[in-house]
Design a protein around this motif. Structure first.
Motif, PDB file in Angstrom:
ATOM      1  N   SER A   1       0.827  -1.204   0.000  1.00 51.03           N
ATOM      2  CA  SER A   1       0.000   0.000   0.000  1.00 51.03           C
ATOM      3  C   SER A   1       0.866   1.262   0.000  1.00 51.03           C
ATOM      4  O   SER A   1       0.597   2.215  -0.732  1.00 51.03           O
ATOM      5  CB  SER A   1      -0.937   0.010   1.208  1.00 51.03           C
ATOM      6  N   GLN A   2       1.936   1.277   0.802  1.00 47.39           N
ATOM      7  CA  GLN A   2       2.808   2.443   0.850  1.00 47.39           C
ATOM      8  C   GLN A   2       3.590   2.597  -0.453  1.00 47.39           C
ATOM      9  O   GLN A   2       3.782   3.694  -0.960  1.00 47.39           O
ATOM     10  CB  GLN A   2       3.783   2.323   2.036  1.00 47.39           C
ATOM     11  N   TRP A   3       4.039   1.462  -1.009  1.00 48.61           N
ATOM     12  CA  TRP A   3       4.761   1.499  -2.291  1.00 48.61           C
ATOM     13  C   TRP A   3       3.890   2.100  -3.390  1.00 48.61           C
ATOM     14  O   TRP A   3       4.327   2.946  -4.154  1.00 48.61           O
ATOM     15  CB  TRP A   3       5.197   0.086  -2.670  1.00 48.61           C
ATOM     16  N   GLN A   4       2.626   1.658  -3.460  1.00 53.10           N
ATOM     17  CA  GLN A   4       1.729   2.189  -4.487  1.00 53.10           C
ATOM     18  C   GLN A   4       1.492   3.681  -4.279  1.00 53.10           C
ATOM     19  O   GLN A   4       1.390   4.451  -5.234  1.00 53.10           O
ATOM     20  CB  GLN A   4       0.393   1.435  -4.470  1.00 53.10           C
ATOM     21  N   LYS A   5       1.420   4.100  -3.019  1.00 52.62           N
ATOM     22  CA  LYS A   5       1.150   5.506  -2.723  1.00 52.62           C
ATOM     23  C   LYS A   5       2.334   6.393  -3.101  1.00 52.62           C
ATOM     24  O   LYS A   5       2.156   7.505  -3.596  1.00 52.62           O
ATOM     25  CB  LYS A   5       0.843   5.663  -1.225  1.00 52.62           C
ATOM     26  N   GLU A   6       3.560   5.897  -2.894  1.00 61.69           N
ATOM     27  CA  GLU A   6       4.747   6.714  -3.137  1.00 61.69           C
ATOM     28  C   GLU A   6       5.311   6.454  -4.541  1.00 61.69           C
ATOM     29  O   GLU A   6       4.902   7.065  -5.512  1.00 61.69           O
ATOM     30  CB  GLU A   6       5.784   6.422  -2.049  1.00 61.69           C
ATOM     31  N   ASP A   7       6.250   5.514  -4.680  1.00 64.97           N
ATOM     32  CA  ASP A   7       6.917   5.282  -5.955  1.00 64.97           C
ATOM     33  C   ASP A   7       6.018   4.591  -6.972  1.00 64.97           C
ATOM     34  O   ASP A   7       6.134   4.822  -8.172  1.00 64.97           O
ATOM     35  CB  ASP A   7       8.176   4.431  -5.738  1.00 64.97           C
ATOM     36  N   GLY A   8       5.151   3.711  -6.495  1.00 67.03           N
ATOM     37  CA  GLY A   8       4.391   2.880  -7.415  1.00 67.03           C
ATOM     38  C   GLY A   8       3.360   3.607  -8.239  1.00 67.03           C
ATOM     39  O   GLY A   8       3.063   3.201  -9.368  1.00 67.03           O
ATOM     40  N   ALA A   9       2.795   4.674  -7.716  1.00 60.70           N
ATOM     41  CA  ALA A   9       1.707   5.351  -8.413  1.00 60.70           C
ATOM     42  C   ALA A   9       2.133   5.877  -9.780  1.00 60.70           C
ATOM     43  O   ALA A   9       1.448   5.642 -10.789  1.00 60.70           O
ATOM     44  CB  ALA A   9       1.176   6.497  -7.549  1.00 60.70           C
ATOM     45  N   ALA A  10       3.258   6.575  -9.841  1.00 59.57           N
ATOM     46  CA  ALA A  10       3.737   7.129 -11.106  1.00 59.57           C
ATOM     47  C   ALA A  10       4.110   6.017 -12.071  1.00 59.57           C
ATOM     48  O   ALA A  10       3.844   6.102 -13.281  1.00 59.57           O
ATOM     49  CB  ALA A  10       4.937   8.048 -10.861  1.00 59.57           C
ATOM     50  N   LEU A  11       4.712   4.963 -11.543  1.00 59.31           N
ATOM     51  CA  LEU A  11       5.139   3.834 -12.368  1.00 59.31           C
ATOM     52  C   LEU A  11       3.931   3.135 -12.999  1.00 59.31           C
ATOM     53  O   LEU A  11       3.907   2.861 -14.206  1.00 59.31           O
ATOM     54  CB  LEU A  11       5.944   2.871 -11.498  1.00 59.31           C
ATOM     55  N   LEU A  12       2.926   2.840 -12.180  1.00 65.53           N
ATOM     56  CA  LEU A  12       1.730   2.167 -12.693  1.00 65.53           C
ATOM     57  C   LEU A  12       1.005   3.035 -13.708  1.00 65.53           C
ATOM     58  O   LEU A  12       0.505   2.548 -14.729  1.00 65.53           O
ATOM     59  CB  LEU A  12       0.786   1.799 -11.544  1.00 65.53           C
ATOM     60  N   SER A  13       0.974   4.332 -13.439  1.00 65.97           N
ATOM     61  CA  SER A  13       0.329   5.251 -14.364  1.00 65.97           C
ATOM     62  C   SER A  13       1.028   5.223 -15.720  1.00 65.97           C
ATOM     63  O   SER A  13       0.384   5.208 -16.769  1.00 65.97           O
ATOM     64  CB  SER A  13       0.331   6.664 -13.784  1.00 65.97           C
ATOM     65  N   TRP A  14       2.370   5.218 -15.708  1.00 68.31           N
ATOM     66  CA  TRP A  14       3.117   5.174 -16.968  1.00 68.31           C
ATOM     67  C   TRP A  14       2.783   3.909 -17.761  1.00 68.31           C
ATOM     68  O   TRP A  14       2.628   3.940 -18.981  1.00 68.31           O
ATOM     69  CB  TRP A  14       4.615   5.230 -16.688  1.00 68.31           C
ATOM     70  N   LEU A  15       2.659   2.783 -17.048  1.00 64.61           N
ATOM     71  CA  LEU A  15       2.395   1.510 -17.710  1.00 64.61           C
ATOM     72  C   LEU A  15       0.913   1.320 -18.057  1.00 64.61           C
ATOM     73  O   LEU A  15       0.555   0.328 -18.703  1.00 64.61           O
ATOM     74  CB  LEU A  15       2.856   0.349 -16.822  1.00 64.61           C
ATOM     75  N   GLY A  16       0.070   2.253 -17.615  1.00 64.68           N
ATOM     76  CA  GLY A  16      -1.350   2.143 -17.902  1.00 64.68           C
ATOM     77  C   GLY A  16      -2.052   1.081 -17.083  1.00 64.68           C
ATOM     78  O   GLY A  16      -3.044   0.493 -17.514  1.00 64.68           O
TER      79      GLY A  16
END
Length: 288
Positions: free
Chosen positions: A253-268
Protein backbone atom coordinates in the motif's frame (compact mmCIF):
# COMPACT_ATOMS: atom_id res chain seq x y z
CA UNK A 1 19.38 10.27 -25.26
CA UNK A 2 22.20 10.35 -22.73
CA UNK A 3 25.78 9.42 -23.55
CA UNK A 4 28.93 8.93 -21.52
CA UNK A 5 31.57 11.51 -22.38
CA UNK A 6 34.59 10.05 -24.19
CA UNK A 7 37.04 11.10 -21.46
CA UNK A 8 34.77 9.57 -18.79
CA UNK A 9 34.50 6.30 -20.71
CA UNK A 10 38.29 6.22 -21.14
CA UNK A 11 38.84 6.79 -17.42
CA UNK A 12 36.39 4.02 -16.49
CA UNK A 13 37.98 1.63 -18.98
CA UNK A 14 41.38 2.20 -17.36
CA UNK A 15 40.05 1.22 -13.94
CA UNK A 16 37.41 -1.39 -14.80
CA UNK A 17 37.79 -4.44 -17.05
CA UNK A 18 34.70 -4.70 -19.29
CA UNK A 19 34.06 -8.40 -20.02
CA UNK A 20 34.44 -9.08 -23.76
CA UNK A 21 31.61 -10.43 -25.89
CA UNK A 22 32.15 -14.21 -26.36
CA UNK A 23 32.78 -15.64 -29.83
CA UNK A 24 30.14 -18.31 -29.17
CA UNK A 25 27.52 -15.58 -28.90
CA UNK A 26 28.57 -14.21 -32.31
CA UNK A 27 28.26 -17.71 -33.76
CA UNK A 28 24.75 -18.14 -32.35
CA UNK A 29 23.66 -14.72 -33.55
CA UNK A 30 24.84 -15.46 -37.09
CA UNK A 31 22.87 -18.73 -37.12
CA UNK A 32 19.69 -17.19 -35.72
CA UNK A 33 19.74 -14.23 -38.09
CA UNK A 34 20.01 -16.39 -41.21
CA UNK A 35 17.10 -16.25 -43.65
CA UNK A 36 16.09 -19.80 -42.69
CA UNK A 37 17.66 -20.67 -39.31
CA UNK A 38 18.25 -24.36 -38.65
CA UNK A 39 17.18 -25.29 -35.08
CA UNK A 40 19.36 -28.41 -35.22
CA UNK A 41 22.49 -26.31 -35.88
CA UNK A 42 21.57 -23.97 -33.03
CA UNK A 43 21.16 -26.97 -30.71
CA UNK A 44 24.61 -28.25 -31.76
CA UNK A 45 26.23 -24.90 -30.91
CA UNK A 46 24.45 -24.70 -27.55
CA UNK A 47 25.45 -28.31 -26.89
CA UNK A 48 29.14 -27.36 -27.04
CA UNK A 49 28.78 -26.12 -23.47
CA UNK A 50 27.04 -28.43 -21.00
CA UNK A 51 26.36 -25.60 -18.57
CA UNK A 52 24.55 -23.62 -21.29
CA UNK A 53 22.55 -26.70 -22.30
CA UNK A 54 21.48 -27.28 -18.70
CA UNK A 55 20.60 -23.61 -18.26
CA UNK A 56 18.41 -23.47 -21.40
CA UNK A 57 16.51 -26.56 -20.20
CA UNK A 58 16.16 -25.03 -16.73
CA UNK A 59 14.65 -21.80 -18.12
CA UNK A 60 12.24 -23.78 -20.32
CA UNK A 61 11.03 -25.62 -17.21
CA UNK A 62 10.81 -22.43 -15.12
CA UNK A 63 7.66 -20.60 -13.94
CA UNK A 64 8.01 -18.27 -16.95
CA UNK A 65 6.49 -20.95 -19.17
CA UNK A 66 4.48 -22.99 -16.65
CA UNK A 67 4.76 -26.29 -18.52
CA UNK A 68 2.76 -29.26 -17.29
CA UNK A 69 5.27 -31.68 -18.84
CA UNK A 70 8.97 -30.88 -18.44
CA UNK A 71 11.40 -30.76 -21.37
CA UNK A 72 14.54 -32.89 -21.13
CA UNK A 73 16.74 -31.94 -24.10
CA UNK A 74 18.22 -28.78 -25.60
CA UNK A 75 16.37 -29.17 -28.96
CA UNK A 76 13.05 -29.44 -27.09
CA UNK A 77 13.90 -26.35 -25.02
CA UNK A 78 14.96 -24.34 -28.08
CA UNK A 79 11.75 -25.26 -29.91
CA UNK A 80 9.69 -24.17 -26.91
CA UNK A 81 11.59 -20.97 -26.15
CA UNK A 82 12.08 -19.72 -29.69
CA UNK A 83 15.44 -18.80 -31.16
CA UNK A 84 15.43 -15.11 -30.13
CA UNK A 85 14.58 -16.07 -26.55
CA UNK A 86 17.44 -18.58 -26.53
CA UNK A 87 19.83 -15.85 -27.72
CA UNK A 88 18.72 -13.50 -24.91
CA UNK A 89 18.93 -16.21 -22.25
CA UNK A 90 22.38 -17.35 -23.34
CA UNK A 91 23.63 -13.75 -23.48
CA UNK A 92 22.87 -13.40 -19.78
CA UNK A 93 24.45 -16.74 -18.92
CA UNK A 94 27.60 -15.95 -20.90
CA UNK A 95 27.80 -12.57 -19.19
CA UNK A 96 27.86 -14.32 -15.84
CA UNK A 97 30.69 -16.56 -16.99
CA UNK A 98 32.60 -13.63 -18.55
CA UNK A 99 32.46 -11.54 -15.38
CA UNK A 100 34.00 -14.37 -13.37
CA UNK A 101 33.75 -15.90 -9.91
CA UNK A 102 34.47 -14.45 -6.49
CA UNK A 103 37.23 -15.93 -4.36
CA UNK A 104 36.08 -14.66 -0.94
CA UNK A 105 33.17 -16.58 0.66
CA UNK A 106 31.15 -13.44 1.45
CA UNK A 107 31.57 -12.17 -2.11
CA UNK A 108 30.74 -15.57 -3.59
CA UNK A 109 27.52 -15.83 -1.59
CA UNK A 110 26.45 -12.29 -2.49
CA UNK A 111 27.30 -12.85 -6.14
CA UNK A 112 25.23 -16.03 -6.22
CA UNK A 113 22.30 -14.15 -4.67
CA UNK A 114 22.71 -11.37 -7.22
CA UNK A 115 22.46 -13.74 -10.19
CA UNK A 116 19.49 -15.56 -8.64
CA UNK A 117 17.63 -12.29 -8.10
CA UNK A 118 18.53 -10.95 -11.57
CA UNK A 119 17.21 -14.11 -13.22
CA UNK A 120 13.97 -13.92 -11.24
CA UNK A 121 13.52 -10.23 -12.11
CA UNK A 122 14.17 -11.06 -15.78
CA UNK A 123 11.51 -13.78 -15.72
CA UNK A 124 8.99 -11.58 -13.94
CA UNK A 125 9.71 -8.73 -16.37
CA UNK A 126 8.90 -11.04 -19.27
CA UNK A 127 5.66 -12.10 -17.56
CA UNK A 128 4.66 -8.47 -16.98
CA UNK A 129 5.37 -7.57 -20.62
CA UNK A 130 2.66 -9.99 -21.76
CA UNK A 131 0.07 -7.71 -20.10
CA UNK A 132 1.39 -4.63 -21.91
CA UNK A 133 1.81 -3.50 -25.50
CA UNK A 134 4.89 -2.10 -27.19
CA UNK A 135 7.63 -4.27 -25.64
CA UNK A 136 8.48 -7.90 -26.29
CA UNK A 137 9.09 -10.46 -23.56
CA UNK A 138 12.58 -10.98 -25.01
CA UNK A 139 13.49 -7.29 -24.56
CA UNK A 140 12.21 -7.21 -20.99
CA UNK A 141 13.95 -10.46 -20.07
CA UNK A 142 17.25 -9.24 -21.51
CA UNK A 143 17.02 -5.90 -19.70
CA UNK A 144 16.28 -7.69 -16.43
CA UNK A 145 19.49 -9.69 -16.83
CA UNK A 146 21.76 -6.85 -17.97
CA UNK A 147 20.32 -3.90 -16.04
CA UNK A 148 22.56 -4.24 -12.97
CA UNK A 149 25.46 -6.13 -14.57
CA UNK A 150 27.82 -3.39 -13.38
CA UNK A 151 27.29 -4.54 -9.79
CA UNK A 152 29.17 -7.88 -10.06
CA UNK A 153 31.88 -6.14 -12.10
CA UNK A 154 32.39 -3.66 -9.25
CA UNK A 155 32.08 -6.42 -6.64
CA UNK A 156 35.02 -8.27 -8.16
CA UNK A 157 37.03 -5.08 -8.76
CA UNK A 158 36.77 -3.45 -5.29
CA UNK A 159 37.47 -5.50 -2.16
CA UNK A 160 35.26 -3.27 0.00
CA UNK A 161 32.35 -2.96 -2.46
CA UNK A 162 30.00 -5.13 -0.36
CA UNK A 163 29.95 -2.38 2.29
CA UNK A 164 29.11 0.19 -0.37
CA UNK A 165 26.41 -2.07 -1.79
CA UNK A 166 24.76 -2.42 1.63
CA UNK A 167 24.65 1.38 2.01
CA UNK A 168 23.36 1.91 -1.52
CA UNK A 169 20.61 -0.71 -1.23
CA UNK A 170 19.36 0.92 1.97
CA UNK A 171 19.06 4.32 0.25
CA UNK A 172 16.49 5.59 -2.23
CA UNK A 173 16.79 4.32 -5.79
CA UNK A 174 18.19 7.54 -7.24
CA UNK A 175 20.90 7.74 -4.55
CA UNK A 176 22.42 4.34 -5.40
CA UNK A 177 24.96 5.49 -8.06
CA UNK A 178 25.79 8.62 -6.02
CA UNK A 179 26.90 6.45 -3.10
CA UNK A 180 28.96 4.23 -5.42
CA UNK A 181 30.71 7.27 -6.87
CA UNK A 182 31.41 8.65 -3.40
CA UNK A 183 33.46 5.56 -2.48
CA UNK A 184 34.75 4.24 -5.82
CA UNK A 185 34.65 7.12 -8.32
CA UNK A 186 32.47 5.04 -10.65
CA UNK A 187 29.02 3.43 -10.61
CA UNK A 188 27.32 0.31 -11.90
CA UNK A 189 25.00 2.37 -14.14
CA UNK A 190 27.80 3.66 -16.37
CA UNK A 191 29.70 0.36 -16.24
CA UNK A 192 26.53 -1.49 -17.25
CA UNK A 193 26.05 0.89 -20.16
CA UNK A 194 29.60 0.20 -21.35
CA UNK A 195 29.02 -3.56 -21.08
CA UNK A 196 25.81 -3.22 -23.11
CA UNK A 197 27.67 -1.32 -25.83
CA UNK A 198 30.56 -3.82 -25.85
CA UNK A 199 28.10 -6.72 -26.15
CA UNK A 200 26.28 -5.01 -29.05
CA UNK A 201 22.95 -4.81 -27.24
CA UNK A 202 20.24 -2.54 -28.70
CA UNK A 203 20.80 1.15 -27.93
CA UNK A 204 17.42 1.44 -26.20
CA UNK A 205 18.46 -1.26 -23.75
CA UNK A 206 21.79 0.46 -23.13
CA UNK A 207 19.96 3.76 -22.56
CA UNK A 208 17.58 2.07 -20.11
CA UNK A 209 20.62 0.89 -18.12
CA UNK A 210 21.81 4.51 -17.93
CA UNK A 211 18.38 5.76 -16.77
CA UNK A 212 17.27 2.99 -14.43
CA UNK A 213 18.21 4.70 -11.16
CA UNK A 214 16.52 8.03 -11.87
CA UNK A 215 13.86 9.35 -9.50
CA UNK A 216 10.10 8.81 -10.10
CA UNK A 217 9.85 11.97 -12.25
CA UNK A 218 11.27 9.74 -14.99
CA UNK A 219 7.74 8.35 -15.32
CA UNK A 220 6.44 11.79 -16.24
CA UNK A 221 8.75 11.85 -19.27
CA UNK A 222 7.40 13.68 -22.33
CA UNK A 223 10.32 13.02 -24.71
CA UNK A 224 8.87 10.58 -27.26
CA UNK A 225 12.33 9.22 -28.11
CA UNK A 226 12.65 7.95 -24.53
CA UNK A 227 9.24 6.28 -24.33
CA UNK A 228 10.42 2.68 -24.81
CA UNK A 229 13.45 3.30 -22.59
CA UNK A 230 11.25 4.51 -19.74
CA UNK A 231 8.87 1.58 -20.23
CA UNK A 232 11.76 -0.88 -19.94
CA UNK A 233 12.81 0.80 -16.69
CA UNK A 234 9.23 0.77 -15.38
CA UNK A 235 8.68 -2.91 -16.16
CA UNK A 236 11.92 -3.90 -14.40
CA UNK A 237 11.14 -1.76 -11.33
CA UNK A 238 7.70 -3.34 -11.14
CA UNK A 239 9.35 -6.76 -11.48
CA UNK A 240 11.72 -5.79 -8.62
CA UNK A 241 8.76 -5.09 -6.41
CA UNK A 242 6.88 -8.27 -7.34
CA UNK A 243 10.05 -10.27 -6.70
CA UNK A 244 10.32 -8.63 -3.27
CA UNK A 245 6.74 -9.65 -2.47
CA UNK A 246 7.63 -13.24 -3.39
CA UNK A 247 10.20 -13.25 -0.60
CA UNK A 248 8.33 -11.20 2.00
CA UNK A 249 4.80 -10.62 3.21
CA UNK A 250 2.82 -8.53 0.75
CA UNK A 251 2.81 -4.95 1.98
CA UNK A 252 2.46 -2.69 -1.03
CA UNK A 253 0.00 0.00 0.00
CA UNK A 254 2.81 2.44 0.85
CA UNK A 255 4.76 1.50 -2.29
CA UNK A 256 1.73 2.19 -4.49
CA UNK A 257 1.15 5.51 -2.72
CA UNK A 258 4.75 6.71 -3.14
CA UNK A 259 6.92 5.28 -5.95
CA UNK A 260 4.39 2.88 -7.41
CA UNK A 261 1.71 5.35 -8.41
CA UNK A 262 3.74 7.13 -11.11
CA UNK A 263 5.14 3.83 -12.37
CA UNK A 264 1.73 2.17 -12.69
CA UNK A 265 0.33 5.25 -14.36
CA UNK A 266 3.12 5.17 -16.97
CA UNK A 267 2.40 1.51 -17.71
CA UNK A 268 -1.35 2.14 -17.90
CA UNK A 269 -2.11 -0.17 -14.98
CA UNK A 270 -4.57 0.47 -12.16
CA UNK A 271 -3.80 -0.72 -8.61
CA UNK A 272 -6.30 -3.54 -9.18
CA UNK A 273 -4.56 -4.51 -12.44
CA UNK A 274 -1.28 -4.61 -10.56
CA UNK A 275 -2.68 -6.77 -7.74
CA UNK A 276 -4.15 -9.25 -10.23
CA UNK A 277 -0.84 -9.38 -12.11
CA UNK A 278 1.17 -9.81 -8.92
CA UNK A 279 -1.09 -12.60 -7.68
CA UNK A 280 -0.91 -14.42 -11.04
CA UNK A 281 2.90 -14.25 -10.98
CA UNK A 282 2.97 -15.51 -7.39
CA UNK A 283 0.81 -18.45 -8.42
CA UNK A 284 3.15 -19.33 -11.30
CA UNK A 285 6.19 -19.35 -9.00
CA UNK A 286 4.47 -21.26 -6.22
CA UNK A 287 3.51 -24.00 -8.68
CA UNK A 288 7.20 -24.68 -9.36
Amino acid sequence: MRVIAAHDAERLARNIVIPPRPALLDQLQQLIHQADPDPAQIAVVVGQDLSLTAAVIKVANSPLYGLEQKVATAPQAIQLLGQQNVLQILSGLMLRAAIGQATQPAQAARLEQFWHDSTQVAMISAMISKSLSGLSAEECYSFGLFRDCGIPVMMLRFADYLKTLALAEAARCEQFPLIENQFHDCDHVRIGYMVARAWLLPEELAQAILHHHEDPTLFQQTDASLSRVVTLVAVARLADHVQHTLQHAIQDSQWQKEDGAALLSWLGLTPTDYEDLRDAIHQRFHQH
